[in-house]
Structures are given as structure tokens and as C-alpha cells.
Design a protein around this motif. Structure first.
Motif: not given
Length: 143
Positions: A48-75
Motif C-alpha cells: 500500500d506504498a504511496r509515492f510522492i513525486w518531487c522535482s530533481d531540484e527538491a531531491i538534490l536540495a534534500a541532500g540525496l545523492e543521485p544513483w547511490s542513495e536514490v537508486p536508478l535515478w540521475l537528475p
């Protein structure tokens, strides 16, 4: 996104070798959006997971590292990687590549994961960082 089940890649290689096929082939599936992968994961896991879609900018501003901390994602804004997960596979399909449905592969992965006996994974976000992010008001991050 583009994915392939290793069993499908192996079958193509073995059958191709038996037919004398040679050359360079990109072995993966056709491109599809990340939300399709996540929806399939939710369906296969009966979650029953719920997805919340965020912009690339919001993800980066949250301090998340593309690919390693957010698998399969690059800005998407990173021009160097814009088409990293979009490669032509038409030559392989024209020469006999067949891929199984994504859900079938996900069932196998989920079965493996649930039988791991708590072996920690080495990729992904550190648990404390994930907990801090989940404690934020992610509902109001920019989309």
C-alpha cells in the motif's frame, strides 16, 4: 529506465551462439518511465506504498545523492547523463531477443529478497538519512 532479466540476456547469448550470431548488441528492454517500475513493484509486493513525486531540484536540495542513495535515478538536468538509461536495443530484438514481463522478474527479485536472512544491502540511503527525510513535510516538496 531500461531493464533486462539476466535470464533473458543469457538466453539471447546462448541461442545466438548456437545460431552463429556475432556482433555487438545492447541487451536491455525498451525504455519505460520510473513510475511504471515503481507501480509494478507496488503491485507485485501487494504493497500500500504511496509515492510522492518531487522535482530533481527538491531531491538534490534534500541532500540525496543521485544513483547511490536514490537508486536508478540521475537528475534529468544533468546533460551528461540525460539519455544514460535510454539506449537503442532494436538490433538485439531484430536478432531474437525476447524479454519476459517486468512483473515476472520482480516476483523473482522479491522472492530472493525475502529469503536473504537479513543480509544487509550495501546500496541505498543510510537508514538515519531516510528516517530524517521521511520526518520532513515531503508532501510539500516541489514537483
Amino acid at each position: 529506465m531500461q531493464l533486462i532479466d539476466v535470464n533473458d540476456a543469457a538466453r539471447f547469448i546462448v541461442e545466438g551462439a548456437a545460431r552463429g550470431l556475432s556482433g555487438v548488441f545492447n541487451l536491455t528492454g525498451h525504455p519505460f518511465p520510473m513510475n511504471a517500475l515503481l507501480e509494478s513493484c507496488r503491485r507485485v509486493a501487494k504493497s500500500d506504498a504511496r509515492f510522492i513525486w518531487c522535482s530533481d531540484e527538491a531531491i538534490l536540495a534534500a541532500g540525496l545523492e543521485p544513483w547511490s542513495e536514490v537508486p536508478l535515478w540521475l537528475p534529468y538536468s544533468n546533460e551528461a547523463f540525460r539519455y544514460f538509461l535510454e539506449i537503442s536495443v532494436e538490433k538485439a530484438f531484430a536478432n531474437g531477443l525476447h524479454i519476459r514481463p517486468l512483473d515476472e522478474t520482480l516476483v523473482q527479485i522479491l522472492t530472493w529478497d525475502r529469503g536473504r536472512r537479513s543480509v544487509p544491502l550495501k546500496a541505498g540511503m543510510p537508514p538515519e538519512k531516510e528516517a530524517a527525510l521521511l520526518a520532513t513535510d515531503v508532501e510539500h516538496l516541489p514537483v
